[in-house]
Design a protein around this motif. Structure first.
Motif, PDB file in Angstrom:
ATOM      1  N   SER A 104       0.866  -1.176   0.000  1.00 11.35           N
ATOM      2  CA  SER A 104       0.000   0.000   0.000  1.00 11.35           C
ATOM      3  C   SER A 104       0.899   1.222   0.000  1.00 11.35           C
ATOM      4  CB  SER A 104      -0.945  -0.014   1.189  1.00 11.35           C
ATOM      5  OG  SER A 104      -0.218   0.155   2.357  1.00 11.35           O
ATOM      6  N   GLN A 105       0.317   2.379  -0.172  1.00  8.97           N
ATOM      7  CA  GLN A 105       1.122   3.573  -0.350  1.00  8.97           C
ATOM      8  C   GLN A 105       0.790   4.583   0.728  1.00  8.97           C
ATOM      9  OE1 GLN A 105       1.652   5.300  -4.088  1.00  8.97           O
ATOM     10  NE2 GLN A 105       3.027   3.584  -4.328  1.00  8.97           N
ATOM     11  N   GLY A 158      -0.102   8.313   2.227  1.00  8.12           N
ATOM     12  CA  GLY A 158      -0.872   9.425   1.681  1.00  8.12           C
ATOM     13  C   GLY A 158      -2.345   9.153   1.535  1.00  8.12           C
ATOM     14  N   LEU A 159      -2.814   8.038   2.060  1.00 15.95           N
ATOM     15  CA  LEU A 159      -4.241   7.744   1.939  1.00 15.95           C
ATOM     16  C   LEU A 159      -4.643   6.955   3.174  1.00 15.95           C
ATOM     17  CD1 LEU A 159      -6.570   7.790  -0.309  1.00 15.95           C
ATOM     18  CD2 LEU A 159      -5.970   5.408  -0.655  1.00 15.95           C
ATOM     19  N   LYS A 203      -6.097   4.068   5.301  1.00 18.01           N
ATOM     20  CA  LYS A 203      -6.337   2.678   4.905  1.00 18.01           C
ATOM     21  C   LYS A 203      -7.793   2.339   5.175  1.00 18.01           C
ATOM     22  CE  LYS A 203      -1.863   0.786   4.797  1.00 18.01           C
ATOM     23  NZ  LYS A 203      -0.967   0.008   5.637  1.00 18.01           N
ATOM     24  N   GLU A 249      -1.020   9.674 -10.846  1.00 15.81           N
ATOM     25  CA  GLU A 249      -0.522   9.781  -9.465  1.00 15.81           C
ATOM     26  C   GLU A 249      -1.648   9.958  -8.458  1.00 15.81           C
ATOM     27  OE1 GLU A 249       2.682  12.699  -9.323  1.00 15.81           O
ATOM     28  OE2 GLU A 249       3.574  11.480 -10.932  1.00 15.81           O
ATOM     29  N   ARG A 276      -3.360   6.552  -7.952  1.00 20.41           N
ATOM     30  CA  ARG A 276      -2.489   5.424  -7.609  1.00 20.41           C
ATOM     31  C   ARG A 276      -2.746   4.845  -6.209  1.00 20.41           C
ATOM     32  NH1 ARG A 276       2.718   7.362  -8.383  1.00 20.41           N
ATOM     33  NH2 ARG A 276       2.815   6.442 -10.450  1.00 20.41           N
ATOM     34  N   PRO A 277      -2.815   5.684  -5.142  1.00 20.33           N
ATOM     35  CA  PRO A 277      -3.033   5.083  -3.810  1.00 20.33           C
ATOM     36  C   PRO A 277      -4.336   4.287  -3.728  1.00 20.33           C
ATOM     37  CG  PRO A 277      -2.468   7.417  -3.634  1.00 20.33           C
ATOM     38  CD  PRO A 277      -2.683   7.132  -5.092  1.00 20.33           C
ATOM     39  N   PHE A 293      -3.682   0.929  -5.217  1.00 22.89           N
ATOM     40  CA  PHE A 293      -2.948   0.097  -4.257  1.00 22.89           C
ATOM     41  C   PHE A 293      -3.853  -0.388  -3.125  1.00 22.89           C
ATOM     42  CE2 PHE A 293       0.693   1.200  -6.640  1.00 22.89           C
ATOM     43  CZ  PHE A 293       1.691   0.295  -6.294  1.00 22.89           C
ATOM     44  N   GLU A 294      -4.834   0.404  -2.732  1.00 22.90           N
ATOM     45  CA  GLU A 294      -5.786  -0.070  -1.719  1.00 22.90           C
ATOM     46  C   GLU A 294      -6.641  -1.207  -2.283  1.00 22.90           C
ATOM     47  OE1 GLU A 294      -4.700   0.395   1.224  1.00 22.90           O
ATOM     48  OE2 GLU A 294      -6.635   0.974   2.067  1.00 22.90           O
TER      49      GLU A 294
END
Ligand code: URA
Length: 204
Positions: free
Chosen positions: A2-3, A5-6, A8, A113, A116-117, A120-121
């Motif tokens: 995961s990234q 900036g977001l 979960k 961009e 993107r998060p 990834f979630e």
């Protein structure tokens, strides 16, 4: 995988609802719809595309236009049922509006961009064994690199998952040759390799 900036999310549904509610995303002003996924969220294969096109924008599901019909045939050729064995999403969740007489365009870096998060979630919460990345936009979103011609057909292991870049079906629609070494014949090799890996990992 995961990234930062977001926040979960606790479940895939929670993440999908957050995406559906986006109002401050870079394409919000484009007036196009949020299109996230189709297929089986319990599947062990995730396929990541580029962005919705005009048909997807209308129907609210990814890959339901000409590229989607070809994608379904490619999956079926390796005996994957597109609705039962695969979950299908995109790198960007709204159709980027077109310019120069076209009604849509490729997503730009800023758009990739931003979403993107969330991609990834989806990966973290859906928890696939195998991820197929179709074309350069999906490679940029997930691997942060492009160069599909050299990336395609090669496995990349990431956090216990196996990722393979493959050509985007729209590219195959523009390149119809079936000669050895043509994009179509390479796609055939890649989807068979994906089937082999899937069987190996799922103990089939
Ligand atoms: N191409 C994509 O990458 N995604 C879609 O949903 C439709 C076409």
């Amino acid at each position: 995988m995961s990234q930062p900036g977001l926040p979960k999310y606790n479940s895939l549904d929670e993440a999908l609802n957050a995406i559906r509610g986006l109002k401050d995303d870079p394409l919000a002003n484009a007036g196009t719809n949020i299109v996230i996924s189709r297929g089986n969220p319990q599947a062990k294969i995730l396929l990541v595309g580029e962005a919705p096109g005009p048909q997807e924008n209308i129907k609210g599901k990814p890959f339901v236009g000409p590229a989607g019909q070809l994608l379904d045939k490619i999956l079926q050729s390796a005996e994957f049922d597109p609705e039962a064995d695969v979950y299908i999403t995109n790198s960007v969740f709204r159709m980027p509006p077109g310019d120069a007489g076209k009604n849509f365009r490729k997503p730009n870096d800023k758009e990739i961009e931003f979403y993107r998060p969330f991609v990834f979630e989806i990966i973290r919460l859906m928890d696939p064994l195998v991820i197929l990345l179709t074309g350069n936009v999906a490679c940029q979103a997930v691997l942060q690199k492009t160069g599909i011609t050299s990336l395609r057909g090669k496995w990349i292991e990431m956090d216990r998952r196996w990722l393979m870049p493959i050509f985007h079906p729209s590219y195959l629609l523009r390149n119809q040759s079936r000669e050895p070494g043509s994009p179509k014949s390479l796609m055939w090799e890649d989807i068979r390799e994906a089937r082999r890996k899937y069987d190996e990992l799922s103990g089939a």
